[in-house]
Design a protein around this motif. Structure first.
Motif, PDB file in Angstrom:
ATOM      1  N   PRO A 273       0.788  -1.237   0.000  1.00 51.90           N
ATOM      2  CA  PRO A 273       0.000   0.000   0.000  1.00 51.90           C
ATOM      3  C   PRO A 273       0.826   1.296   0.000  1.00 51.90           C
ATOM      4  O   PRO A 273       0.255   2.382   0.022  1.00 51.90           O
ATOM      5  CB  PRO A 273      -0.775  -0.112   1.312  1.00 51.90           C
ATOM      6  CG  PRO A 273       0.152  -0.843   2.222  1.00 51.90           C
ATOM      7  CD  PRO A 273       0.880  -1.838   1.346  1.00 51.90           C
ATOM      8  N   SER A 274       2.155   1.216  -0.057  1.00 60.01           N
ATOM      9  CA  SER A 274       2.972   2.429   0.062  1.00 60.01           C
ATOM     10  C   SER A 274       2.795   3.362  -1.134  1.00 60.01           C
ATOM     11  O   SER A 274       2.920   4.582  -1.011  1.00 60.01           O
ATOM     12  CB  SER A 274       4.447   2.048   0.214  1.00 60.01           C
ATOM     13  OG  SER A 274       4.954   1.477  -0.985  1.00 60.01           O
ATOM     14  N   GLY A 275       2.564   2.780  -2.334  1.00 57.69           N
ATOM     15  CA  GLY A 275       2.415   3.588  -3.536  1.00 57.69           C
ATOM     16  C   GLY A 275       3.723   3.909  -4.225  1.00 57.69           C
ATOM     17  O   GLY A 275       3.741   4.652  -5.218  1.00 57.69           O
ATOM     18  N   ASP A 313       3.268  -6.947   0.985  1.00 62.68           N
ATOM     19  CA  ASP A 313       3.075  -5.905  -0.024  1.00 62.68           C
ATOM     20  C   ASP A 313       2.587  -6.532  -1.329  1.00 62.68           C
ATOM     21  O   ASP A 313       2.816  -7.719  -1.599  1.00 62.68           O
ATOM     22  CB  ASP A 313       4.372  -5.143  -0.271  1.00 62.68           C
ATOM     23  CG  ASP A 313       4.719  -4.208   0.877  1.00 62.68           C
ATOM     24  OD1 ASP A 313       3.837  -3.965   1.721  1.00 62.68           O
ATOM     25  OD2 ASP A 313       5.869  -3.743   0.935  1.00 62.68           O
ATOM     26  N   LEU A 314       1.929  -5.720  -2.137  1.00 64.68           N
ATOM     27  CA  LEU A 314       1.386  -6.182  -3.408  1.00 64.68           C
ATOM     28  C   LEU A 314       2.022  -5.389  -4.537  1.00 64.68           C
ATOM     29  O   LEU A 314       1.952  -4.157  -4.552  1.00 64.68           O
ATOM     30  CB  LEU A 314      -0.133  -6.006  -3.426  1.00 64.68           C
ATOM     31  CG  LEU A 314      -0.903  -6.650  -4.583  1.00 64.68           C
ATOM     32  CD1 LEU A 314      -0.852  -8.173  -4.481  1.00 64.68           C
ATOM     33  CD2 LEU A 314      -2.357  -6.175  -4.595  1.00 64.68           C
ATOM     34  N   ILE A 315       2.701  -6.078  -5.467  1.00 64.99           N
ATOM     35  CA  ILE A 315       3.314  -5.436  -6.628  1.00 64.99           C
ATOM     36  C   ILE A 315       2.352  -5.562  -7.805  1.00 64.99           C
ATOM     37  O   ILE A 315       1.899  -6.661  -8.142  1.00 64.99           O
ATOM     38  CB  ILE A 315       4.673  -6.074  -6.957  1.00 64.99           C
ATOM     39  CG1 ILE A 315       5.639  -5.898  -5.774  1.00 64.99           C
ATOM     40  CG2 ILE A 315       5.271  -5.452  -8.217  1.00 64.99           C
ATOM     41  CD1 ILE A 315       6.998  -6.550  -5.981  1.00 64.99           C
ATOM     42  N   VAL A 316       2.025  -4.416  -8.420  1.00 66.74           N
ATOM     43  CA  VAL A 316       1.046  -4.382  -9.509  1.00 66.74           C
ATOM     44  C   VAL A 316       1.562  -3.475 -10.614  1.00 66.74           C
ATOM     45  O   VAL A 316       2.418  -2.616 -10.373  1.00 66.74           O
ATOM     46  CB  VAL A 316      -0.321  -3.861  -9.010  1.00 66.74           C
ATOM     47  CG1 VAL A 316      -0.846  -4.716  -7.870  1.00 66.74           C
ATOM     48  CG2 VAL A 316      -0.215  -2.407  -8.567  1.00 66.74           C
ATOM     49  N   PRO A 317       1.079  -3.630 -11.850  1.00 66.91           N
ATOM     50  CA  PRO A 317       1.447  -2.685 -12.908  1.00 66.91           C
ATOM     51  C   PRO A 317       0.977  -1.277 -12.539  1.00 66.91           C
ATOM     52  O   PRO A 317      -0.137  -1.098 -12.038  1.00 66.91           O
ATOM     53  CB  PRO A 317       0.692  -3.217 -14.134  1.00 66.91           C
ATOM     54  CG  PRO A 317       0.415  -4.650 -13.821  1.00 66.91           C
ATOM     55  CD  PRO A 317       0.225  -4.723 -12.355  1.00 66.91           C
ATOM     56  N   ALA A 323      -7.263   0.649  -5.995  1.00 61.88           N
ATOM     57  CA  ALA A 323      -7.291   1.629  -4.912  1.00 61.88           C
ATOM     58  C   ALA A 323      -7.059   0.927  -3.575  1.00 61.88           C
ATOM     59  O   ALA A 323      -7.435  -0.233  -3.396  1.00 61.88           O
ATOM     60  CB  ALA A 323      -8.632   2.347  -4.902  1.00 61.88           C
ATOM     61  N   THR A 324      -6.410   1.615  -2.655  1.00 56.24           N
ATOM     62  CA  THR A 324      -6.220   1.085  -1.310  1.00 56.24           C
ATOM     63  C   THR A 324      -7.205   1.762  -0.371  1.00 56.24           C
ATOM     64  O   THR A 324      -7.552   2.938  -0.545  1.00 56.24           O
ATOM     65  CB  THR A 324      -4.789   1.312  -0.815  1.00 56.24           C
ATOM     66  OG1 THR A 324      -4.504   2.720  -0.800  1.00 56.24           O
ATOM     67  CG2 THR A 324      -3.798   0.602  -1.720  1.00 56.24           C
ATOM     68  N   SER A 325      -7.641   1.030   0.639  1.00 57.64           N
ATOM     69  CA  SER A 325      -8.615   1.573   1.579  1.00 57.64           C
ATOM     70  C   SER A 325      -8.555   0.804   2.881  1.00 57.64           C
ATOM     71  O   SER A 325      -8.114  -0.352   2.916  1.00 57.64           O
ATOM     72  CB  SER A 325     -10.025   1.492   0.993  1.00 57.64           C
ATOM     73  OG  SER A 325     -10.990   1.910   1.930  1.00 57.64           O
ATOM     74  N   ALA A 393      -6.705  -1.731  10.251  1.00 52.44           N
ATOM     75  CA  ALA A 393      -5.714  -0.839  10.852  1.00 52.44           C
ATOM     76  C   ALA A 393      -4.789  -0.245   9.807  1.00 52.44           C
ATOM     77  O   ALA A 393      -4.219   0.832  10.010  1.00 52.44           O
ATOM     78  CB  ALA A 393      -4.905  -1.604  11.901  1.00 52.44           C
ATOM     79  N   GLU A 394      -4.615  -0.950   8.679  1.00 54.88           N
ATOM     80  CA  GLU A 394      -3.729  -0.491   7.614  1.00 54.88           C
ATOM     81  C   GLU A 394      -4.452  -0.605   6.278  1.00 54.88           C
ATOM     82  O   GLU A 394      -5.348  -1.443   6.125  1.00 54.88           O
ATOM     83  CB  GLU A 394      -2.448  -1.343   7.579  1.00 54.88           C
ATOM     84  CG  GLU A 394      -1.686  -1.375   8.891  1.00 54.88           C
ATOM     85  CD  GLU A 394      -0.584  -2.419   8.878  1.00 54.88           C
ATOM     86  OE1 GLU A 394      -0.133  -2.771   7.764  1.00 54.88           O
ATOM     87  OE2 GLU A 394      -0.208  -2.906   9.955  1.00 54.88           O
ATOM     88  N   PRO A 395      -4.093   0.212   5.317  1.00 57.62           N
ATOM     89  CA  PRO A 395      -4.766   0.147   4.006  1.00 57.62           C
ATOM     90  C   PRO A 395      -4.504  -1.191   3.314  1.00 57.62           C
ATOM     91  O   PRO A 395      -3.425  -1.772   3.426  1.00 57.62           O
ATOM     92  CB  PRO A 395      -4.133   1.302   3.219  1.00 57.62           C
ATOM     93  CG  PRO A 395      -3.528   2.196   4.246  1.00 57.62           C
ATOM     94  CD  PRO A 395      -3.105   1.307   5.377  1.00 57.62           C
ATOM     95  N   LEU A 396      -5.515  -1.656   2.596  1.00 58.85           N
ATOM     96  CA  LEU A 396      -5.415  -2.882   1.809  1.00 58.85           C
ATOM     97  C   LEU A 396      -5.776  -2.584   0.365  1.00 58.85           C
ATOM     98  O   LEU A 396      -6.579  -1.695   0.078  1.00 58.85           O
ATOM     99  CB  LEU A 396      -6.354  -3.957   2.359  1.00 58.85           C
ATOM    100  CG  LEU A 396      -6.023  -4.553   3.729  1.00 58.85           C
ATOM    101  CD1 LEU A 396      -7.135  -5.499   4.167  1.00 58.85           C
ATOM    102  CD2 LEU A 396      -4.691  -5.273   3.698  1.00 58.85           C
ATOM    103  N   ALA A 397      -5.191  -3.376  -0.539  1.00 59.60           N
ATOM    104  CA  ALA A 397      -5.483  -3.237  -1.971  1.00 59.60           C
ATOM    105  C   ALA A 397      -6.278  -4.455  -2.415  1.00 59.60           C
ATOM    106  O   ALA A 397      -5.724  -5.422  -2.933  1.00 59.60           O
ATOM    107  CB  ALA A 397      -4.188  -3.117  -2.768  1.00 59.60           C
ATOM    108  N   LEU A 398      -7.579  -4.418  -2.195  1.00 61.82           N
ATOM    109  CA  LEU A 398      -8.451  -5.517  -2.591  1.00 61.82           C
ATOM    110  C   LEU A 398      -9.091  -5.225  -3.940  1.00 61.82           C
ATOM    111  O   LEU A 398      -9.589  -4.122  -4.174  1.00 61.82           O
ATOM    112  CB  LEU A 398      -9.570  -5.730  -1.559  1.00 61.82           C
ATOM    113  CG  LEU A 398      -9.257  -6.618  -0.357  1.00 61.82           C
ATOM    114  CD1 LEU A 398      -8.502  -5.823   0.687  1.00 61.82           C
ATOM    115  CD2 LEU A 398     -10.538  -7.179   0.234  1.00 61.82           C
ATOM    116  N   ASP A 399      -9.070  -6.214  -4.802  1.00 61.92           N
ATOM    117  CA  ASP A 399      -9.854  -6.136  -6.025  1.00 61.92           C
ATOM    118  C   ASP A 399     -11.284  -6.547  -5.705  1.00 61.92           C
ATOM    119  O   ASP A 399     -11.568  -7.161  -4.670  1.00 61.92           O
ATOM    120  CB  ASP A 399      -9.282  -7.079  -7.092  1.00 61.92           C
ATOM    121  CG  ASP A 399      -7.972  -6.579  -7.662  1.00 61.92           C
ATOM    122  OD1 ASP A 399      -7.974  -5.491  -8.250  1.00 61.92           O
ATOM    123  OD2 ASP A 399      -6.945  -7.269  -7.497  1.00 61.92           O
TER     124      ASP A 399
END
Length: 449
Positions: A273-275, A313-317, A323-325, A393-399
């Motif tokens: 989620p760091s961006g 962590d999640l690596i994506v193109p 979006a993270t939330s 507690a921390e942002p997640l990147a869920l599809d």
């Protein structure tokens, strides 16, 4: 080289492998059906059949009990029911299969969720004498919730209703109407007798009024479109590799299994989620560098920039980053004996990342009889299906689960003992769901995110 590897990816995605699960009420004949499939398709080794024959004779049965080919646990054999998920691997000249024989007893519905979560097809059995019952509806709801693309209704024990077409037609009509309302895209009804072998592998000589495929014929020919290589590319980091050897003093790789999609050397990626952004400098597959890799390969990604990346962590193109939330809205199937209540402190596990969370709301619970939504139930108990809103507690990147069954799903876990509480599908809801009233959730001290 790229074109060659892409051709390999296409071949991989076009594999003839079919993952399917069986489900149904207790004594509907699931294990017998699976045993008949294995036996009549000649997928049973001689020593396995001999062991089944011996076990059947010891129980006073003259003919071999084919259900024993899957009911492997001693407790299951003693009780005559399936408790665990029994996985079997077999093949015919036309296709390879991974089969999950799931429990029928309502107490073990959670195991059906496990077996169907990766299935492309589910076979739901119905006893022709009993018709569609509550557990049938529950299994249909779970298949719809898990977005299993193909459902086979196997109306079993037709020999006990004199192979009457009217009995089969009534059950098929009732189930098809119910499953269609749930949003199941494809339903195929087949009349069978697993015990006698009618319409399982070979066509029935006693049901000449049925002109459709046998169970095996349908399994061999149903189109399977599970090309994850073309989905949104997602790479959950499982482990950071830093060997610090004389040969590779600056090596820093990120190892894991590609959850979906394809990654290429030179591609711009974002770490969530760091961006933070970087470029793929290399891909190692089985110790050898490659230019491209796709799901479900396990690889090590090397990035051009020395940025902070860790497990979870999640690596994506970069052009396709979700979006993270910290707010997760989903449909869950509650699988634990302990109820899930508003305000409960849980752990949420998404791919390789686990974070603290609070259940802020339970807006509704699905009523299986009429597919209505019971608003604000306050809690979910074992086998309930309902909507939840969770704050992490921390942002997640869920599809969205509709876009990816791999990165759109998660587990809710009891932080006290590690028990799995619920299986969740992000953004999922049934088409028949009525709008539920939104209530303001109260925070819990120490876990109010």
């Amino acid at each position: 080289m790229t074109s060659s590897t892409e051709q390999q990816a296409e071949q991989l995605s076009a594999t003839t492998l079919l993952r399917f699960a069986t489900a149904g009420s207790v004594d509907d004949g699931k294990s017998t059906l699976v045993g008949r499939l294995l036996h009549d398709s000649k997928s049973v080794l001689a020593d396995q059949l001999e062991a089944v024959e011996h076990a059947s004779r010891s129980r006073g049965q003259e003919a071999p009990d084919l259900a024993l080919l899957t009911d492997g646990l001693r407790a299951e054999r003693e009780q005559g029911i399936t408790i665990d998920v029994a996985y079997r691997y077999f093949a015919t000249p036309r296709r390879r299969f991974i089969l999950a024989d799931t429990p029928g007893h309502v107490q073990y519905t959670r195991n059906m969720v496990t077996g169907a979560s990766t299935a492309e097809l589910t076979v739901i059995l119905v006893d022709a004498r009993n018709g569609v019952v509550e557990q049938t509806r529950r299994h249909a709801a779970i298949a719809a919730l898990l977005r299993v693309p193909h459902v086979v209704l196997a109306v079993n024990k037709m020999d006990l209703v004199d192979y009457r077409e009217s009995v089969f037609a009534a059950i098929a009509e009732e189930f098809t109407a119910y499953a269609s309302e749930l949003g199941v895209p494809e339903i195929t009804a087949i009349p069978i007798s697993a015990l006698a072998g009618d319409n399982v592998v070979d066509p029935s000589a006693t049901m000449d009024w049925y002109g459709g495929p046998t169970v095996l014929e349908h399994l061999e020919t149903v189109p399977v479109s599970h090309d994850l290589a073309t989905c949104h590319a997602r790479f959950p980091v499982q482990y950071v590799i830093r060997p610090q050897t004389a040969e590779h003093p600056d090596y820093r790789g990120y190892a894991g299994q590609i959850a979906a999609g394809t990654f290429r050397v030179g591609e711009s990626v974002t770490v969530l989620p760091s961006g933070r952004t970087s470029t793929i400098a290399g891909i190692d597959l089985l110790g050898e560098p490659v230019d491209v890799a796709w799901t479900p390969q396990s690889v090590t990604l090397l990035l051009e920039d020395d940025i902070d990346v860790s497990r979870g962590d999640l690596i994506v193109p970069s052009h396709d980053a979700p979006a993270t939330s910290q707010d997760v809205e989903a449909t869950v199937c509650h699988v634990a004996d302990t109820p899930l209540t508003v305000g409960a402190r849980v752990l949420l596990k998404h791919t390789t990342r686990t974070v603290k969370a609070i259940v802020k709301e339970i807006p509704s619970r699905l009523t299986l009889d009429d597919l209505s939504q019971h608003p604000a139930p306050g809690r979910l108990v074992a086998n309930d299906i309902g909507r939840v809103r969770v704050r992490t507690a921390e942002p997640l990147a869920l599809d969205s689960y509709a876009d990816s069954r791999r990165t759109g799903s998660f587990l809710l876990i009891d932080p006290a003992d590690g028990t799995t509480l619920a299986a969740g599908m992000a953004g999922e809801s049934f088409a028949t769901a009525e709008a539920a009233a939104v209530q303001d959730g109260e925070g819990d001290e120490g876990w109010d995110f």
